[in-house]
Design a protein around this motif. Structure first.
Motif, mmCIF file in Angstrom:
data_model
loop_
_atom_site.group_PDB
_atom_site.id
_atom_site.type_symbol
_atom_site.label_atom_id
_atom_site.label_comp_id
_atom_site.label_asym_id
_atom_site.label_seq_id
_atom_site.Cartn_x
_atom_site.Cartn_y
_atom_site.Cartn_z
ATOM 1 N N ASN A 185 0.885 -1.277 -0.170
ATOM 2 C CA ASN A 185 -0.083 -0.528 -0.127
ATOM 3 C C ASN A 185 0.791 1.015 0.337
ATOM 4 O OD1 ASN A 185 -1.152 2.038 1.148
ATOM 5 N ND2 ASN A 185 -3.262 0.984 1.463
ATOM 6 N N LYS A 186 1.000 1.919 -0.819
ATOM 7 C CA LYS A 186 1.923 2.819 -1.145
ATOM 8 C C LYS A 186 1.307 3.816 -0.043
ATOM 9 C CE LYS A 186 4.463 1.394 -3.939
ATOM 10 N NZ LYS A 186 5.251 0.401 -3.762
ATOM 11 N N ASP A 187 -0.089 4.636 0.196
ATOM 12 C CA ASP A 187 -0.758 5.596 0.836
ATOM 13 C C ASP A 187 0.148 5.353 2.154
ATOM 14 O OD1 ASP A 187 -2.163 6.980 -1.050
ATOM 15 O OD2 ASP A 187 -3.761 6.287 -0.998
ATOM 16 N N SER A 190 3.526 5.992 2.133
ATOM 17 C CA SER A 190 3.906 7.272 2.576
ATOM 18 C C SER A 190 3.953 8.135 4.095
ATOM 19 C CB SER A 190 3.168 7.964 1.591
ATOM 20 O OG SER A 190 3.249 9.276 2.004
ATOM 21 N N ILE A 191 3.250 7.607 4.107
ATOM 22 C CA ILE A 191 2.608 7.919 5.956
ATOM 23 C C ILE A 191 3.489 7.573 7.008
ATOM 24 C CG2 ILE A 191 1.039 7.595 7.564
ATOM 25 C CD1 ILE A 191 -1.216 7.486 5.353
#
Length: 447
Positions: A185-187, A190-191
């Protein structure tokens, strides 16, 4: 120490630190002093995560408590080292271990860490010392014994000699590399990456320290974080070279641990006060912070102090001299090196009294001896001529003398010149000690 004496001693330290704070504009020094003042305020209020440990430090018990038996040891230990380890693992809140030169304090610390980890893989151990070098040595020794132990080494920002493999930066980088390869999960990735970008954040350092089995840092660094309750307490704090630390430095790790092991030697060097600090002490009537060390008194008068009694560094002749002068003949030889010429005294007729009278009477005397510089320079040349591979250490109690020796001898790869406190912990094949003084008290000094 009785209650009133302790209160007065603590107050004297507070006033000294306040005076020092108003006396310096150095940012790093001010941060250190402010941490120490906060530590003393917490001690005054009894704000320790384990008040019993603080109480034991101020008024130690008269017995060692129950030792914990060990079925086996990971390292090769002698009887006094084994007893020290068993005591550290026992029921007492505070363990004092006196380690004369070459008696294997680092070995004992490593064994304590290995033993408590074997019993509890979730253990939190705080490993501290007054210097970064000592902390690094401890971390290195422990890491070599067990690569499953989670270790973080937190340094002060002005220091650049940390062990990179265990630094917060390396640990975070390694985690982000793993996360990048594992989290689809790229999101989410990123977080997580955004949250971990600032590896200098104190809350992140604190979280890393509390998630590790072993957190290594200086005593002063331990005072940088706000450990609030028992959920953020270290199971054990181990403080090495404790007799070289000041009282505020020693107290910092004690406030955040369930129990503590203090290792040091009151027969070796005390804390070093710079000239500005000595001036503050000198100008304050009745102040004796440079002469009275609570930790030394604790080791020498306490019934719970254990001594590591076998040395592996010195030849028999050197060991005999050290043992008789400082340890009441109790120090044993582990090496059994019977070299007869291992101690040589060089006598000479001085050209004049050293230090010179005008230096002795000045406000900031420079204690040096030109005669000894010439003699030592010739001696070094003779030693190198006979064996160029020998490592030579030249030490003096006085900074001015060590600087003069450097000028007289020059730079050589196999020659180290320093003050006694600067050289402590290092080893060479040949040590030359420049007494320097021919008159007056042979006291050690930074002068």
């Amino acid at each position: 120490m009785n209650k009133q004496t302790w209160i007065e001693h603590l107050s004297s330290w507070k006033q000294f630190l306040r005076d020092r704070l108003s006396d310096t504009d150095d940012r790093g020094e001010r941060i250190k002093i402010e941490r120490q003042l906060r530590t003393l305020e917490r001690v005054s209020c009894g704000a320790a995560l384990n008040p019993m440990l603080l109480s034991e430090f101020i008024n130690p018990s008269s017995d060692l408590g129950n030792e914990l038996e060990c079925d086996s040891f990971s390292l090769n230990l002698n009887d006094s080292q084994k007893k020290a380890v068993r005591a550290a693992l026992g029921s007492n809140e505070l363990t004092l271990i006196q380690g004369p030169p070459g008696t294997g304090k680092t070995q004992v610390i490593a064994e304590i860490c290995l033993q408590v980890y074997q019993r509890n893989p979730g253990i939190r151990i705080l490993v501290c010392s007054e210097t970064h070098v000592a902390v690094n040595n401890l971390i290195n020794r422990i890491a070599k014994q067990n690569d499953e132990i989670r270790i973080v080494r937190i340094q002060d920002k002005e220091n650049d000699d940390s062990i990179d493999d265990f630094s917060p930066e390396t640990l975070i980088s390694d985690y982000l590399t793993w996360a990048s390869a594992s989290i689809k999960n790229k999101d989410a990735l990123s977080i997580i990456s955004g949250e971990l970008q600032d590896s200098s954040d104190k809350s992140l350092e604190k979280a890393l320290a509390l998630s590790a089995n072993i957190a290594g840092m200086t005593c002063n660094r331990a005072a940088a974080y706000d450990f609030r309750d028992s959920t953020e307490m270290f199971d054990i704090a181990i403080v090495d070279e404790v007799c070289k630390a000041t009282l505020p430095e020693i107290l910092a790790p004690l406030l955040i641990a369930r129990k503590a092991v203090l290792l040091g030697d009151p027969m070796q060097l005390p804390p070093v006060f710079c000239s500005e600090e000595r001036n503050i002490i000198r100008l304050r009537e009745g102040c004796n912070l440079d002469k009275y060390m609570y930790i030394d008194a604790l080791f020498m008068k306490s019934d719970i102090s254990l001594m590591l009694d076998t040395q592996y560094r010195m030849s028999n002749k050197i060991s005999k001299m050290i043992s008789e002068l400082f340890y009441d003949g109790m120090l044993k030889n582990g090496r059994n090196d019977k070299k007869e010429n291992s101690v040589t005294w060089m006598n000479y007729n001085p050209t004049q009294p050293w230090p010179m009278p005008q230096e002795e009477s000045s406000e900031n005397p420079r204690i040096y001896n030109e005669d000894e510089c010439f003699i030592i320079s010739d001696l070094v040349n003779d030693i190198i001529s006979s064996d160029s591979d020998l490592k030579i250490g030249i030490i003096s109690p006085y900074k001015a003398q060590s600087m003069l020796l450097k000028k007289a001898i020059g730079i050589a790869d196999n020659v180290q010149i320093d003050t006694v406190d600067g050289f402590q912990g290092k080893e060479c094949d040949v040590i030359i000690f420049s007494v320097t003084r021919t008159t007056g008290s042979y006291r050690f000094s930074c002068g």
